[in-house]
Design a protein around this motif. Structure first.
Motif, PDB file in Angstrom:
ATOM      1  N   THR A  91       0.850  -1.192   0.000  1.00 15.33           N
ATOM      2  CA  THR A  91       0.000   0.000   0.000  1.00 15.33           C
ATOM      3  C   THR A  91       0.886   1.242   0.000  1.00 15.33           C
ATOM      4  OG1 THR A  91      -0.101   0.077   2.425  1.00 15.33           O
ATOM      5  CG2 THR A  91      -1.803  -1.191   1.293  1.00 15.33           C
ATOM      6  N   TRP A 113      -4.362  -0.626  -2.888  1.00 13.26           N
ATOM      7  CA  TRP A 113      -3.589  -1.817  -2.541  1.00 13.26           C
ATOM      8  C   TRP A 113      -3.177  -2.532  -3.822  1.00 13.26           C
ATOM      9  CZ3 TRP A 113      -6.407  -6.866  -0.918  1.00 13.26           C
ATOM     10  CH2 TRP A 113      -5.483  -7.862  -0.586  1.00 13.26           C
ATOM     11  N   LEU A 141      -7.803  -4.062   5.372  1.00 12.61           N
ATOM     12  CA  LEU A 141      -6.624  -3.208   5.283  1.00 12.61           C
ATOM     13  C   LEU A 141      -6.991  -1.730   5.419  1.00 12.61           C
ATOM     14  CD1 LEU A 141      -4.745  -4.999   2.372  1.00 12.61           C
ATOM     15  CD2 LEU A 141      -4.075  -4.970   4.781  1.00 12.61           C
ATOM     16  N   VAL A 185      -9.553  -5.917   1.320  1.00 11.95           N
ATOM     17  CA  VAL A 185      -9.265  -4.489   1.237  1.00 11.95           C
ATOM     18  C   VAL A 185     -10.014  -3.721   2.327  1.00 11.95           C
ATOM     19  CG1 VAL A 185     -11.067  -3.707  -0.387  1.00 11.95           C
ATOM     20  CG2 VAL A 185      -8.796  -2.647  -0.420  1.00 11.95           C
ATOM     21  N   TRP A 224      -1.420  -5.958  -5.418  1.00  9.74           N
ATOM     22  CA  TRP A 224      -1.350  -7.336  -4.934  1.00  9.74           C
ATOM     23  C   TRP A 224      -1.227  -8.298  -6.103  1.00  9.74           C
ATOM     24  CZ3 TRP A 224      -5.514 -10.861  -5.679  1.00  9.74           C
ATOM     25  CH2 TRP A 224      -5.536 -11.991  -4.872  1.00  9.74           C
TER      26      TRP A 224
END
Length: 335
Positions: A181, A199, A229, A226, A201
């Motif tokens: 991030t 984010w 997070l 997400v 990934w």
């Protein structure tokens, strides 16, 4: 087995089916309540059973005809919470519109509460039959041509960023594990000027199906990740509120739409944007998904969730709560 595609399609598009399904044990993360992701899994299982009942099971569609069954739009509202060991009666009603290239289905889950059956979930589902690109079948039954597509793409909903030229960093290194991030030019572009969290990934094998592409259930897992997070980044992680107040997240509405294909081992850019807080009680957020191909952003999916909090009084019962100043500031990005 030889598929009777003509009679099978007629049953698929005209006949209502019923099946009993249970939530999976994995979906019970706090006490015995089942999260929205696994509620959607029950919807998915009801859809797969509808295809089986029509004589068009997903395995045979792929092995005999080279058609991958893809849920491409899943819009689900939860009216009553599910618990471990609940048994849902799922009804699947055909809802394909004339001329549509996707098979439309309306799914309803019922569950027993206090001796009465109540409507617990309603869901609108769209399904595409994606032609396999690794080993294409020779010939396709004419009756299935309307719903068979060479690629999942061209659906509405793309954002202003779709197709923009970008300068992406190298692929996410394995040492980053869960992704990053941090400082990234693509994430900065996608979140600039918005109340958003980004984010990056690497798409893993377990989230994919039919050899290479991220499936809708993988996107559901991504939405759940997400949110986790985002809340941690804003200082109100799920465990923080659980420990401080016995607050738990609830998601009464979720939707994911596939717009294009995201492939195994590509970097997926997930952007979670808070859109509106409603009466200090729930908030809505949009989740957009992108990959970078040939130096351009490609939006592969979009979705929305409605999110709130409940406080649990004991191991069985809970009630919704209003957001306080700390949560409101975090959601607004002012904490």
């Amino acid at each position: 087995m030889t598929l009777e595609t003509g009679t099978g399609l007629k049953a698929l598009l005209e006949t209502e089916t019923t099946v009993h399904v249970r939530p999976r044990y994995e979906g019970s993360n706090i006490n015995t309540w089942i999260g929205f992701k696994h509620v959607n899994y029950m919807v998915e299982e009801a859809v797969l059973e509808h295809f089986r009942s029509a004589g068009l099971p997903s395995r045979e569609l792929f092995e005999e005809l080279g058609l991958g069954l893809d849920l491409v739009d899943l819009d689900t509202r939860i009216l009553h919470a599910f618990h471990q060991d609940d048994v849902a009666r799922a009804t699947v009603r055909p809802a394909t519109e004339g001329g549509d290239t996707r098979i439309g289905l309306a799914v309803t889950l019922f569950v027993e509460r206090d001796g009465k059956e109540v409507k617990a979930v309603t869901s609108k589902v769209r399904v595409s039959l994606r032609i396999d690109s690794y080993l294409p079948a020779e010939g396709l039954p004419a009756e299935l041509e309307q719903f068979a597509v060479p690629r999942i793409s061209g659906l509405t909903g793309q954002s202003e960023h779709d197709g923009r030229e970008v300068s992406a960093l190298p692929a996410t290194p394995l040492s980053d594990g869960r992704g990053t991030t941090g400082d990234d030019p693509v994430l900065e572009l996608l979140t600039s000027g918005a109340n958003a969290f980004g984010w990056k990934w690497r798409i893993p094998y377990p989230y994919c199906h039919f050899n290479e592409r991220l499936q809708l259930s993988g996107y559901l897992r991504q939405v759940e990740e997400v949110v986790d997070l985002f809340l941690a980044d804003r200082g109100i992680s799920i465990k923080t509120l659980l420990d401080d107040r016995r607050w738990i997240p609830v998601v009464p509405h979720s939707r994911v739409q596939l717009l294009d294909e995201a492939l195994m081992e590509e970097d997926l850019y997930t952007v979670f944007t808070v859109e509106e807080v409603f009466k200090d009680f729930t908030y809505t957020a949009r989740t957009d998904f992108y990959v970078v191909r040939d130096g351009r952003l490609v939006q592969t999916a979009t979705g929305r969730i409605t999110h709130g909090y409940a406080v649990f009084e004991n191991r069985r019962d809970w009630s919704l709560v209003n957001f306080d100043e700390r949560v409101l500031n975090a959601l607004g990005g002012t904490s």
